[in-house]
Design an enzyme around this catalytic site. Structure first.
Site, mmCIF file in Angstrom:
data_model
loop_
_atom_site.group_PDB
_atom_site.id
_atom_site.type_symbol
_atom_site.label_atom_id
_atom_site.label_comp_id
_atom_site.label_asym_id
_atom_site.label_seq_id
_atom_site.Cartn_x
_atom_site.Cartn_y
_atom_site.Cartn_z
ATOM 1 C CG HIS A 1 -5.424 1.397 -4.405
ATOM 2 N ND1 HIS A 1 -4.985 0.784 -3.248
ATOM 3 C CD2 HIS A 1 -6.717 0.997 -4.565
ATOM 4 C CE1 HIS A 1 -5.952 0.059 -2.721
ATOM 5 N NE2 HIS A 1 -7.018 0.166 -3.514
ATOM 6 N NE ARG B 1 -3.134 -3.170 -1.597
ATOM 7 C CZ ARG B 1 -2.745 -4.033 -0.660
ATOM 8 N NH1 ARG B 1 -1.469 -4.332 -0.537
ATOM 9 N NH2 ARG B 1 -3.623 -4.598 0.142
ATOM 10 N NE ARG C 1 -3.690 -2.095 2.751
ATOM 11 C CZ ARG C 1 -3.493 -3.207 3.437
ATOM 12 N NH1 ARG C 1 -2.338 -3.389 4.071
ATOM 13 N NH2 ARG C 1 -4.426 -4.135 3.516
ATOM 14 C CG HIS D 1 -6.616 -8.319 1.335
ATOM 15 N ND1 HIS D 1 -6.779 -8.755 0.033
ATOM 16 C CD2 HIS D 1 -6.352 -6.989 1.253
ATOM 17 C CE1 HIS D 1 -6.632 -7.742 -0.793
ATOM 18 N NE2 HIS D 1 -6.379 -6.659 -0.082
ATOM 19 C CE1 TYR E 1 -6.576 -6.724 -6.927
ATOM 20 C CE2 TYR E 1 -6.853 -7.742 -4.786
ATOM 21 C CZ TYR E 1 -6.585 -6.631 -5.553
ATOM 22 O OH TYR E 1 -6.325 -5.436 -4.939
ATOM 23 C CE LYS F 1 -6.488 -0.473 4.736
ATOM 24 N NZ LYS F 1 -7.739 -0.699 3.978
#
Length: 303
Positions: free
Chosen positions: A237, A240, A148, A263, A272, A172
């Site tokens: 982004h 990515r 990210r 994730h 994806y 995150k």
């Protein structure tokens, strides 16, 4: 008890017990009063069939709006159930409208090759500009490791683990993960490290801190323009997304990709799987065990 009285009691509970905001209460009131009007003032006694008919009338609304209205109904009937005014919650039998995730924008392989060709050309030579080497490394880490933007610009020098084979990423939720470094990225990293000021905390220092996400965005778009790629189609982004999509196209495991992207839920990674459907058909035909079995319906070869 009238619908209006039931709605008032429900909103009083939401304000007193759950601390709902004024805007939330207004939205609930609007949704419930509209539902009551649609059912001719019979919302309190509505059954599953009534609610299905009501939700069918919301098909023209945005999915998020219809989902919000159903949420209001579920909480309203849960309140009536708790109060003993109903024996069931009919809204629980109504399927929640699903919001389809938009497919991510990605770059084609040709676009990526143009970006790398330009970055490598600018970073070539015995004494290339430090900014050019930095740009090439940023590109390698965005497309080669799927970081990210916030993770990339804030990388500390100590994030490099082992024999420069991994990066320790704090993503995150303050969760750490290991991200593999490609051989290409390791070679560019070896060129970049001597160019960082001694004692610098960040891998990509700028002033007293590190480069910003906005600056990274600008640098990428400037590179795209020089490479003949539409700058509006390029962002951290998007790179990515390209990393993830192109890796899946190459046969990567979805679970491994989830770990690399950081994730929490594999459902996020599954977006994806929008890769070329023809490739998926070819994959089944080549890799599935049935592909190695004789086709019983196939005509026998002529002698």
């Amino acid at each position: 008890m009238t619908d209006a009285a039931a709605i008032d009691r429900f909103l009083e509970m939401m304000a007193a017990e759950r601390g709902a905001s004024r805007n939330t209460l207004a939205a609930y009131r609007r949704d419930l009063e509209q539902a009551a009007a649609s059912m001719n003032g019979a919302i309190e006694a509505a059954d599953v069939a009534d609610l299905r008919q009501l939700m069918a009338g919301y098909q023209s609304l945005a999915t998020s709006s219809a989902a919000r209205k159903l949420s209001a109904l579920r909480q309203f009937y849960a309140f009536l159930l708790d109060e003993g005014d109903r024996a069931d919650n009919p809204a629980l039998d109504i399927a929640r409208p699903t919001t389809r995730r938009p497919l991510p924008r990605i770059l084609t392989h040709d676009h990526v090759e143009h970006l790398f060709a330009q970055a490598e050309q600018e970073a070539a030579g015995e004494v290339p500009p430090a900014a050019a080497v930095r740009m090439l490394l940023l590109l390698e880490l965005l497309y080669g490791s799927g970081l990210r933007a916030s993770e990339l610009v804030s990388l500390p020098r100590r994030a490099i683990a082992g024999e420069h084979e991994f990066l320790i990423i704090r993503g995150k939720g303050d969760k750490e993960r290991l991200v593999p470094l490609s051989d290409r990225a390791r070679r560019v990293l070896a060129r970049w490290m001597p160019l960082i000021a001694e004692g610098a905390i960040w891998l990509f220092p700028s002033g007293r801190s590190h480069i910003s996400r906005v600056r990274l965005f600008q640098m990428l778009r400037d590179l795209a323009a020089r490479a003949g790629v539409d700058p509006t189609a390029v962002s951290p982004h998007v790179l990515r997304h390209a990393f993830a999509t192109h890796l899946l196209e190459g046969g990567a495991d979805l679970r491994a990709l989830q770990l690399m992207l950081g994730h929490a839920d594999i459902a996020t990674t599954e977006i994806y799987t929008h890769v070329d459907s023809r490739r998926l058909v070819e994959l089944v035909n080549r890799r599935h065990p049935l592909a190695r079995m004789a086709d019983v319906d196939a005509p026998a070869p002529s002698s």
